[in-house]
Design a protein around this motif. Structure first.
Motif: not given
Lengths: 105, 97
Positions: A3-4, A94, B34-41
């Motif tokens: 996780q980043k 998400v 949103v992109d970050a959250l979609a990656r699980g970040d």
């Protein structure tokens, strides 16, 4: 998958990449956007960003709390808090869906 | 305040920026989150707050109207926690009014 953490730096980089302003202008704009949102919330106005979500301001009444370690009762003063309500589109995104067919509540 | 009002406020303070660009700036920021959250970040904006995602286990729900059991699949939900400075700012103004 590790996780980043995405920070201001990545947000300005996104603005820089997508809009073609200078790096310093991009950073200043990110700050300005965050500031306008904070400003609105701090005067008690909610912020609704379509396809993203809403930041709402709620007033909490006074209640009696307790120190969980000692069990001593302490009054919790009335206060204002903010809550974030994600849009249906964000909720879909998400979960790996593209969100394009989702109604934007 | 809604998105178009936010865009207008940005455009007002940046006369050299087209309204269209101001809108793109706001969208770029929101999409990046949103992109970050979609990656699980996780997205951490000091002074403002942090966005992250939490996994919700599959559960047996109920239709509140009919009382019927319905299977609810495992899902991920976005969560936001206000930062220290933000929590302080919310109450500063309240104290003054």
């Amino acid at each position: 998958m590790a996780q980043k953490t995405v920070t201001r730096a990545e947000l300005s980089e996104a603005v820089y990449q997508r809009i073609g302003l200078s790096r310093s202008e991009s950073a200043a704009l990110v700050e300005l956007v965050l500031n306008e949102i904070s400003e609105s919330l701090s005067i008690g106005n909610s912020v609704k960003l379509s396809s993203f979500g809403s930041f709402l301001v709620r007033d909490k009444g006074q209640r009696v709390g307790r120190n969980p370690k000692t069990g001593v009762e302490v009054p919790i003063e009335p206060r204002r808090v903010m809550v974030f309500k994600p849009s249906n589109i964000m909720k879909a995104r998400v979960n790996g869906l593209d969100g394009s067919g989702v109604a934007d509540d | 305040m809604i998105k178009s009002e936010l865009v207008q406020k940005i455009a007002d303070q940046y006369p050299e920026l087209y309204q269209r660009d101001a809108e793109n700036v706001v969208n770029a920021i929101l999409e990046e989150i949103v992109d970050a959250l979609a990656r699980g970040d996780r997205v951490e904006i000091r002074g403002f707050g942090a966005f992250s995602v939490k996994k919700r286990d599959a559960r047996l729900g109920r239709n509140p109207r009919t009382g019927e059991h319905v299977a609810v699949a495992e899902k991920v939900v976005p969560v936001f926690k206000a930062g220290k400075e933000m929590r302080f700012r919310l109450n500063m103004e309240a104290a003054n009014t």
